[in-house]
Design an enzyme around this catalytic site. Structure first.
Site, PDB file in Angstrom:
ATOM      1  N   ARG A  55      39.395 -28.448 -33.034  1.00  0.00           N
ATOM      2  CA  ARG A  55      39.944 -27.392 -32.180  1.00  0.00           C
ATOM      3  C   ARG A  55      41.451 -27.545 -32.014  1.00  0.00           C
ATOM      4  NH1 ARG A  55      38.067 -27.449 -26.082  1.00  0.00           N
ATOM      5  NH2 ARG A  55      39.405 -29.303 -26.188  1.00  0.00           N
ATOM      6  N   GLU A  68      36.121 -21.786 -29.161  1.00  0.00           N
ATOM      7  CA  GLU A  68      36.547 -21.314 -27.849  1.00  0.00           C
ATOM      8  C   GLU A  68      36.327 -22.370 -26.769  1.00  0.00           C
ATOM      9  OE1 GLU A  68      38.035 -18.603 -26.909  1.00  0.00           O
ATOM     10  OE2 GLU A  68      38.059 -17.504 -28.799  1.00  0.00           O
ATOM     11  N   LYS A  83       9.845 -34.113 -19.704  1.00  0.00           N
ATOM     12  CA  LYS A  83       9.610 -33.740 -21.098  1.00  0.00           C
ATOM     13  C   LYS A  83       8.629 -34.705 -21.754  1.00  0.00           C
ATOM     14  CE  LYS A  83      11.995 -31.409 -24.744  1.00  0.00           C
ATOM     15  NZ  LYS A  83      13.265 -30.771 -25.120  1.00  0.00           N
ATOM     16  N   ARG A  85       6.041 -35.975 -20.309  1.00  0.00           N
ATOM     17  CA  ARG A  85       4.720 -35.498 -19.885  1.00  0.00           C
ATOM     18  C   ARG A  85       4.297 -34.280 -20.680  1.00  0.00           C
ATOM     19  NH1 ARG A  85       6.475 -36.299 -13.612  1.00  0.00           N
ATOM     20  NH2 ARG A  85       5.835 -38.492 -13.376  1.00  0.00           N
ATOM     21  N   ARG A 107      27.426 -28.331 -26.874  1.00  0.00           N
ATOM     22  CA  ARG A 107      27.429 -26.884 -27.093  1.00  0.00           C
ATOM     23  C   ARG A 107      28.828 -26.433 -27.485  1.00  0.00           C
ATOM     24  NH1 ARG A 107      24.933 -24.075 -22.308  1.00  0.00           N
ATOM     25  NH2 ARG A 107      23.071 -24.956 -23.300  1.00  0.00           N
ATOM     26  N   HIS A 150      21.148 -24.188 -34.027  1.00  0.00           N
ATOM     27  CA  HIS A 150      20.871 -25.541 -33.547  1.00  0.00           C
ATOM     28  C   HIS A 150      20.908 -26.510 -34.718  1.00  0.00           C
ATOM     29  CE1 HIS A 150      18.614 -24.501 -29.553  1.00  0.00           C
ATOM     30  NE2 HIS A 150      19.672 -23.731 -29.753  1.00  0.00           N
ATOM     31  N   GLU A 169      21.896 -33.194 -30.430  1.00  0.00           N
ATOM     32  CA  GLU A 169      21.621 -31.793 -30.710  1.00  0.00           C
ATOM     33  C   GLU A 169      22.893 -30.989 -30.456  1.00  0.00           C
ATOM     34  OE1 GLU A 169      18.051 -28.898 -29.630  1.00  0.00           O
ATOM     35  OE2 GLU A 169      19.515 -28.991 -28.003  1.00  0.00           O
ATOM     36  N   ALA A 181      22.261 -16.424 -22.981  1.00  0.00           N
ATOM     37  CA  ALA A 181      21.462 -17.622 -22.737  1.00  0.00           C
ATOM     38  C   ALA A 181      21.633 -18.119 -21.311  1.00  0.00           C
ATOM     39  CB  ALA A 181      21.851 -18.712 -23.732  1.00  0.00           C
ATOM     40  N   HIS A 185      18.571 -18.428 -18.614  1.00  0.00           N
ATOM     41  CA  HIS A 185      18.285 -19.686 -17.910  1.00  0.00           C
ATOM     42  C   HIS A 185      18.195 -19.463 -16.409  1.00  0.00           C
ATOM     43  CE1 HIS A 185      18.339 -23.991 -17.072  1.00  0.00           C
ATOM     44  NE2 HIS A 185      19.277 -23.753 -16.175  1.00  0.00           N
TER      45      HIS A 185
END
Length: 259
Positions: A55, A68, A83, A85, A107, A150, A169, A181, A185
């Protein structure tokens, strides 16, 4: 070699150890879990550093910047347990590492869809970055309208007692995709997964609108970028159709103009 032990009673570690677990054992478990999480944190930091360098380079040396915004997050213990479980994960480091692949997340937000793939190519072409898996929800959106690219990537982390791989990730998306998104959420959080059908339909419609916006902005960006840039002879070739099956020289001239 991975210095962390194979087994970890994560539930006993995080739910206050009972009387059958000594203070020394509890302290050791906490240290082992901290070491396990540090691997992911350092891997995440490594990816953020790589993206920040890209960047900053574009900001100082190029006319436009494909990145950006960059953000990152590390799953907290409660999220990991939840997670575990859901996935039926054994309370071991090995099982956690195999079944929970988003402990560390980065991200990247871009202006245009083409920027998303450009940044992905620049990041994953680096010699110490290993692509584990790619899920392209831009080309093939999820049924609810979610769109993003992803990538599970692995980078080496050098600790005091050796090198260990860290899985991160990376999500790459446009501003429009990120806005959608974020709204999704918030809606799912408010309704605790039981989202009214009317809102689900609205989200899908909004996703289509966001996709159309991305396509329009991409077209306008391309027009601005190439406005007045084509030499007269190239424009003539395009207009009269002689470039319908361009030769290598024609393609190379176009490439040079886009640099």
């Amino acid at each position: 070699m991975d210095p962390t032990p194979a087994r970890l009673d994560l539930g006993r570690l995080l739910d206050r150890p009972g009387p059958d677990l000594s203070d020394d054992d509890a302290q050791q478990l906490r240290q082992d879990f901290t070491r396990f999480m540090m691997r992911y944190k350092f891997g995440m930091d490594e990816i953020v550093t790589k993206l920040t360098i890209l960047r900053d380079e574009f900001a100082h040396l190029h006319e436009s910047n494909p990145i950006e915004n960059i953000s990152s997050r590390l799953k907290n213990p409660d999220s990991i347990i939840e997670k575990m479980r859901r996935k039926g994960c054994d309370p071991t480091f090995v099982s956690i590492g195999e079944k929970i692949t988003d402990i560390a997340g980065v991200r990247v937000t871009c202006s245009f869809v083409s920027d998303v793939y450009h940044v992905f190519d620049m990041l994953t072409s680096q010699s110490d970055v290993v692509i584990v898996e790619v899920r392209d929800y831009i080309t093939d959106p999820k049924p609810n309208g979610y769109r993003s690219l992803h990538a599970l990537i692995e980078v080496p982390v050098f600790l005091s007692d050796g090198e260990v791989p860290a899985l991160v990730e990376v999500q790459l998306r446009t501003i429009a995709m990120d806005f959608w998104a974020s709204l999704e959420h918030k809606i799912y959080y408010k309704y605790a997964e039981a989202v009214p059908q009317s809102l689900l339909d609205g989200l899908r419609e909004a996703s289509v609108t966001a996709g159309e916006l991305d396509a329009t902005m991409e077209r306008l960006h391309a027009e601005v970028k190439t406005s007045g840039a084509l030499p007269h002879e190239l424009k003539a070739e395009l207009v009269d159709g002689t470039a319908s099956d361009p030769d290598a020289a024609f393609v190379e001239r176009l490439k040079r103009l886009g640099r």
